[in-house]
Design a protein around this motif. Structure first.
Motif, short mmCIF file in Angstrom:
data_model
loop_
_atom_site.label_atom_id
_atom_site.label_comp_id
_atom_site.label_asym_id
_atom_site.label_seq_id
_atom_site.Cartn_x
_atom_site.Cartn_y
_atom_site.Cartn_z
N PRO A 468 1.38 -1.31 0.33
CA PRO A 468 -0.10 -0.01 0.06
C PRO A 468 1.18 1.54 -0.27
CG PRO A 468 -0.40 -1.75 1.78
CD PRO A 468 0.71 -2.16 1.12
N MET A 469 0.73 2.30 -0.93
CA MET A 469 1.57 3.60 -0.79
C MET A 469 0.45 4.24 -0.32
SD MET A 469 4.21 2.23 -2.24
CE MET A 469 4.33 3.60 -2.92
N PHE A 470 1.45 5.34 0.54
CA PHE A 470 0.81 6.95 0.74
C PHE A 470 1.33 7.97 0.56
CE2 PHE A 470 3.81 6.11 4.13
CZ PHE A 470 4.37 7.21 4.18
N ILE A 471 1.33 9.11 0.54
CA ILE A 471 2.23 10.55 -0.13
C ILE A 471 3.18 11.24 1.06
CG2 ILE A 471 2.24 11.85 -1.15
CD1 ILE A 471 -0.60 11.54 -2.98
N GLY A 472 4.16 10.53 1.76
CA GLY A 472 4.34 10.83 2.57
C GLY A 472 5.97 12.48 2.15
N ASP A 473 6.71 12.75 3.07
CA ASP A 473 7.44 14.03 3.47
C ASP A 473 9.07 13.55 3.08
OD1 ASP A 473 7.84 12.31 5.20
OD2 ASP A 473 7.70 14.95 7.05
N THR A 474 9.00 12.06 2.28
CA THR A 474 10.63 11.85 1.64
C THR A 474 10.97 12.79 1.08
OG1 THR A 474 10.09 9.62 1.89
CG2 THR A 474 11.85 9.45 1.19
N ALA A 475 10.10 13.04 0.01
CA ALA A 475 10.78 14.59 -1.14
C ALA A 475 11.20 15.71 -0.16
CB ALA A 475 9.38 13.98 -2.39
N ASP A 476 10.86 15.78 0.86
CA ASP A 476 11.15 16.98 1.68
C ASP A 476 12.19 17.38 1.26
OD1 ASP A 476 8.19 17.80 1.58
OD2 ASP A 476 7.69 17.58 3.47
N SER A 477 13.19 16.28 1.70
CA SER A 477 14.90 16.81 1.90
C SER A 477 15.51 16.36 0.79
CB SER A 477 14.82 16.05 2.98
OG SER A 477 15.15 14.34 2.52
N TYR A 478 14.98 17.18 -0.29
CA TYR A 478 15.68 16.25 -2.04
C TYR A 478 16.27 17.73 -2.05
CZ TYR A 478 13.06 12.17 -2.30
OH TYR A 478 13.17 10.52 -2.43
N PRO A 479 17.96 17.84 -2.39
CA PRO A 479 18.66 19.01 -2.61
C PRO A 479 17.90 19.82 -3.83
CG PRO A 479 19.76 16.94 -3.24
CD PRO A 479 18.41 16.47 -2.27
N ARG A 480 17.31 20.85 -3.90
CA ARG A 480 17.57 21.07 -5.36
C ARG A 480 18.76 21.37 -6.28
NH1 ARG A 480 13.56 25.08 -6.06
NH2 ARG A 480 14.89 26.32 -8.12
N PRO A 481 18.94 21.07 -7.32
CA PRO A 481 20.05 21.16 -8.68
C PRO A 481 21.63 22.16 -8.62
CG PRO A 481 18.25 20.07 -9.37
CD PRO A 481 17.85 20.83 -8.29
N ASP A 482 22.32 21.76 -8.39
CA ASP A 482 22.77 22.94 -8.11
C ASP A 482 24.08 22.54 -10.21
OD1 ASP A 482 24.77 21.15 -7.28
OD2 ASP A 482 25.71 22.49 -5.65
N ASN A 483 24.16 22.24 -10.14
CA ASN A 483 24.55 21.51 -11.33
C ASN A 483 25.99 21.54 -11.33
OD1 ASN A 483 22.18 21.56 -12.93
ND2 ASN A 483 22.35 23.49 -13.33
N ARG A 484 26.40 21.35 -10.33
CA ARG A 484 28.06 20.79 -9.63
C ARG A 484 27.91 19.73 -9.00
NH1 ARG A 484 31.40 24.82 -5.45
NH2 ARG A 484 33.69 23.17 -6.04
N TYR A 485 27.34 19.31 -7.64
CA TYR A 485 27.37 17.95 -7.16
C TYR A 485 25.89 17.48 -7.59
CZ TYR A 485 30.73 19.57 -5.04
OH TYR A 485 32.67 20.10 -4.72
#
Length: 579
Positions: A468-485
């Motif tokens: 079963p799937m739910f919409i959680g908050d894992t994505a809240d901690s993903y970094p914004r792309p800086d195109n360097r790292y």
């Protein structure tokens, strides 16, 4: 409610629109003047399929009588990518034995000169990461001990194997998809290649070329992770009867050119960057492997993140978790001043011994990942692919030479081999993690320590799409792309060399109107950004899904979470070189 369990949506309740088995199985061959006849047809030009081709040609070279009986094309390899290895990706640290047995005249120094090997493992380290700033070095668990193994690129290895096979007499048909198994009177008698030159809606274009039946005395399915023909064969011949269901993992990998050589092979064990709570169902790990290119002198690093596709939070993304991992001081110090030179993604079978299907059927057999031969406890599959391909070739050769029709001896050869024995020892080594990391880890450690004796018996799996799937908050901690790292998905797809034409037919099957939980699962899971939600999609209930199938890098993860990846037109997809 329909399609739910305990109030949460289950992807399995929204199956893809697939007409199986009719779509993937053709009954009977076309007339003799309309087909191509070969001795042995091998579907898939990866490490397993090409190991089979090479070993078979080694045996036939000393037996001209059997070679002659196989006709003008004794061995044909069908590879859907632009070149063998173009769709292949792995970590990869390889146990050297099977490759040394297959090519006994080739030294490990030769491997490096050929460009598919990058150094023998000497020093290694395993770290526990409590959070995004600290690390704790721990003694390497037995499955993580890699001293003496070799860091390799499976894409480059496949290109080498292709060259050797062609020199020995194989016909390697690249940019050629196999879209149907041909079955006649309960026996596999070959495959049909896919059409070329159809438009978005399936209409023939000016350059249209119809597919062709390829008749073979024996057929090898070496499609890798959940190929369309493999799945059809498993259902047609009941190859998974009495087995546990297959489960899957997804790996995303980058290769970096770095200014300083990495001195240790490194693995990390969570909980970070994952959520520790069993509610999220996240189990995964990382690798950082040193790679020395002897031809150029460049110092390279293979870095990747693998996650079980058992997770419950729909916002879990292997690609974004890898970007987050790279910001840890341990990793950033390794990559500092470097440049990302390659990226890719691939699903892999994670079920192990109990989930392996029966490997033979009348007229055909399965090798490598197609047969589920991956040890996800020790993160090893390349040597199993090579060994299974070698044993398959020897089985086919013996049958052809002796005029026999059965290939079933291959089953016992695998069981008695190092592959069978190694997979049996870790037969219950991953299932406990379906209870969560905290509850499962002690049982997993017990299974590893006792080489599978405890817990006794056969531990079951459940399919990933039944989670079963739910919409959680894992994505809240993903970094914004800086195109360097850190980088976004689309710029990553760009560097794969993906050249799928914009008007190609759609090879991805999903329901287009599904609960938001399922749509979010696909959106975040896909490392190539194939699935999108409209900006005006409702926050709950059913939503329409946009499928950007030309982005697809053939990772196969969608098949584990409610959709189906089918074979693209030959030549479409990525062109990996060093993954």
């Amino acid at each position: 409610m329909a399609g739910s369990s305990n109030g949460k949506v289950v992807p399995a309740a929204y199956p893809p629109p697939v007409d199986s088995p009719r779509e993937f199985i053709k009954r009977g061959l076309d007339g003799e003047d309309e087909l191509i006849e070969v001795g042995v047809a091998i579907v898939g030009g990866g490490t397993a399929g090409l190991a089979c081709a090479n070993r078979l040609l080694q045996l036939l070279a000393d037996d001209p009588e059997t070679m002659e009986r196989l006709g003008e094309v004794p061995v044909a390899v069908l590879e859907k990518a632009k070149t063998c290895g173009g769709h292949n990706l792995s970590g990869a640290v390889m146990r050297p034995g099977p490759l040394q047995e297959l090519y006994p005249d080739l030294s490990r120094e030769d491997w490096r000169k050929e460009g598919f090997a990058f150094g023998e493992v000497g020093k290694e380290a395993v770290y526990m990461l409590p959070n995004g700033k600290t690390k704790l070095r721990i003694p390497p668990p037995p499955p993580f001990k890699n001293h003496g193994n070799e860091v390799v690129s499976v894409a480059a290895l496949a290109r080498y194997q292709q060259r050797i096979a062609e020199e020995a007499g194989a016909y390697v048909l690249t940019e050629t998809s196999a879209t149907q198994i041909v079955v006649d009177d309960g026996r596999v008698v070959g495959v049909r290649s896919g059409d070329k030159g159809r438009g978005k809606d399936g209409e023939p274009l000016g350059n249209f070329e119809p597919g062709t039946d390829i008749k073979a005395q024996a057929t090898v399915l070496a499609e890798g992770c959940w190929g369309s023909l493999t799945g059809a064969a498993i259902r047609e011949f009941g190859l998974d009867d009495g087995r546990e269901p297959q489960v899957w993992e997804l790996g995303v990998k980058e290769v970096w050119k770095v200014p300083r050589p990495l001195t240790h092979l490194i693995h990390t064990i969570g909980p970070w960057p994952l959520k520790l709570s069993a509610k999220y169902g996240q189990i995964g790990g990382t690798w950082i492997y040193p790679m020395k290119d002897e031809r150029t002198g460049d110092d390279l690093v293979s870095i990747g993140f693998v996650i079980d596709l058992e997770y419950a939070d729909a916002t879990t993304s292997a690609h974004d978790l890898l970007q987050k991992f790279k910001l840890h001081p341990l990793v950033r110090g390794i990559l500092e001043g470097g440049e990302r030179v390659a990226w890719g993604a691939k699903a892999l079978p994670g079920g192990g011994y109990w989930s392996m299907p029966k490997l033979t059927m009348p007229g055909a057999l399965l090798v490598g990942d197609a047969g589920g031969m991956v040890d996800t406890v020790s993160l090893k599959g390349v040597h199993h692919s090579i060994l299974s391909g070698k044993l398959a070739a020897e089985t086919i050769y013996d049958a052809l030479r002796n005029g026999e029709s059965s290939l079933e001896s291959y089953e016992q050869k695998i069981e008695d081999s190092a592959t069978g024995k190694e997979l049996y020892e870790v037969r219950n080594g991953r299932q406990p993690f379906q209870k969560g990391f905290i509850k499962g880890a002690p049982i997993v450690n017990l299974a590893i320590a006792t080489k599978g004796k405890l817990p006794p018996g056969r531990l079951p799996w459940h399919k990933n799409d039944e989670q079963p799937m739910f919409i959680g908050d894992t994505a809240d901690s993903y970094p914004r792309p800086d195109n360097r790292y850190t980088f976004d998905k689309l710029s990553s797809v760009f560097i794969t060399g993906n050249a799928t034409r914009d008007d190609a037919p759609n090879h991805i099957r999903v329901q287009r109107n599904v609960p938001r939980e399922v749509a979010e699962t696909w959106k975040w899971m896909c490392p190539a950004g194939v699935y999108e939600l409209p900006e005006d999609a409702p926050e709950s209930g059913n939503v329409d899904v946009i499928v950007n199938y030309t982005n697809c890098v053939q990772c196969g993860a969608i098949t584990a979470k409610g959709g189906r990846l089918t074979t693209p037109e030959g030549g479409d997809g990525p062109l990996y070189t060093i993954t």
